[in-house]
Enzyme design. Sequence first.
Site, PDB file in Angstrom:
ATOM      1  N   TYR A 264      -4.266   3.609   8.252  1.00 19.23           N
ATOM      2  CA  TYR A 264      -5.578   3.025   8.483  1.00 19.23           C
ATOM      3  C   TYR A 264      -6.090   3.399   9.870  1.00 19.23           C
ATOM      4  O   TYR A 264      -5.991   4.563  10.267  1.00 19.23           O
ATOM      5  CB  TYR A 264      -5.532   1.506   8.267  1.00 19.23           C
TER       6      TYR A 264
ATOM      7  N   SER B 240       0.792  -1.235   0.000  1.00 22.53           N
ATOM      8  CA  SER B 240       0.000   0.000   0.000  1.00 22.53           C
ATOM      9  C   SER B 240       0.822   1.281   0.000  1.00 22.53           C
ATOM     10  O   SER B 240       0.247   2.366  -0.153  1.00 22.53           O
ATOM     11  CB  SER B 240      -0.956   0.010   1.197  1.00 22.53           C
TER      12      SER B 240
ATOM     13  N   VAL C 241       1.352  -3.602   3.939  1.00 20.63           N
ATOM     14  CA  VAL C 241       1.391  -4.872   4.662  1.00 20.63           C
ATOM     15  C   VAL C 241       2.608  -5.719   4.306  1.00 20.63           C
ATOM     16  O   VAL C 241       2.823  -6.782   4.899  1.00 20.63           O
ATOM     17  CB  VAL C 241       0.094  -5.688   4.477  1.00 20.63           C
TER      18      VAL C 241
ATOM     19  N   LYS D 150       0.308   3.422  -2.959  1.00 22.68           N
ATOM     20  CA  LYS D 150      -0.862   4.295  -3.068  1.00 22.68           C
ATOM     21  C   LYS D 150      -0.491   5.778  -3.014  1.00 22.68           C
ATOM     22  O   LYS D 150      -1.237   6.621  -3.529  1.00 22.68           O
ATOM     23  CB  LYS D 150      -1.867   3.949  -1.974  1.00 22.68           C
TER      24      LYS D 150
ATOM     25  N   TYR E 173      -4.365  -2.840  -9.898  1.00 28.46           N
ATOM     26  CA  TYR E 173      -4.217  -2.602  -8.455  1.00 28.46           C
ATOM     27  C   TYR E 173      -3.307  -3.643  -7.804  1.00 28.46           C
ATOM     28  O   TYR E 173      -2.357  -3.305  -7.091  1.00 28.46           O
ATOM     29  CB  TYR E 173      -5.594  -2.609  -7.797  1.00 28.46           C
TER      30      TYR E 173
END
Length: 316
Positions: A243, A64, A261, A67, A191
Site C-alpha cells: 500500500y 490481503s 492486516v 490477493k 472476497y
Amino acid sequence: MPDLQSTVDAIAAEMAARPDRGDVATYIPELGRVDPGQFGIAVALADGRVVAAGDAEMTFSIQSVSKVFTLTLALGLAGDRLWNRVGREPSGSRFNSIVQLEHERGVPRNPFINAGAIVVTDHILSGHQPKEALGEILRFLRFLAGDETILIDRAVAASEERTGFNNRALANFMKGNGVLDNPVDPVLGVYFHHCAIAMTARQLAKAGSFLAHRGRHPETGFSVVTPERARRINAIMLTCGHYDGSGEFAYRVGLPGKSGVGGGILAIVPGKASIAVWSPGLDAAGNSHLGRIALEKLTARMGWSIFGGEGDAASR
C-alpha cells in the site's frame, strides 16, 4: 554466506525480545483478539526444504496476501485483458481509500488495494457460484502449498462481513461506474472469505515458491505461470504490495512482497527462495511491524536484496 537456519533462528529470537510489536487490526474484531506476542518465519528453498523458526506452525488469517493468488488465477482466466479493469500503479493511499476511485471513475489503481482485489474477485466469480469460486481459490492454494488441510477461518470471514462497510462502499461505487460485472453481495462474500483463509508461515512460503522460480513449482516442476507472468506479478508486488508503505518496504527490504492486516508478509527472492513472516502487530500503513524488520535483517544478512549488497540491517 551465513548459515540460513542459524540466521533465521537468530532473527526469531531477536523479534521475540523486542518490545515494539505494533498494533493488531481491531477494525476486524476477530483479528483484534490475536496475541501480538507471536512471531513466525519460514523460508522455502528450491529443493523443497523449508527453514523455519518461531511460530511458523501457527495458523493465521492471510488477509490481503491472498490477493497474490487471486491475481494469478484471474490472469490465467483473462490474460492482459484484466488490465482494462484495474491498473498497475502504486496507490500512495490507504488500502481502503475511496478517494482515487472518485478521481479515476471507479477503476482501481492496482490489484492489491482493496478496490482492485474486489475487481479481481469479480472476474474469478464470473460464470460461477460463490462456493465454486471459493473452491477454486482454495484448491489452488492447497496445490501450491502441497497441503490439503488449508481452510477458511469462518469466524474471521463472518467478522469481516459484519464490519466491512468501507469495502461495501468501494464495491458499490465501482458497481455504479460499471466496473463490476456481478452483484455486489456475492463478490464481497467471495472476497471476505478468501481474505479469511488461514495458513501457517510454512504453508504460505511454500505456496509462494512458484514466484521465486520463474513461475514453476519447484517440487513438482509444474508450470504455474509463464516466466514473464511471474516476473510481472513480482514487479507489482514490489511496487504495490504494501500500500502506501510500498516504497519504504522496497527501500529497506529490497524484495517483492505482499502484506496482509493479519500480520503476514510473503516475500520473494527471485531464483532463491520464498519467505513468509507473521507477526500480528501492524505499523501505521497496515503492514506487519516486526515482519518488515525481520525481512530487512534477513535480506541484509543473506545478501538477498534484488538491488544487491550485504551487511546487517541493524548497523545502518
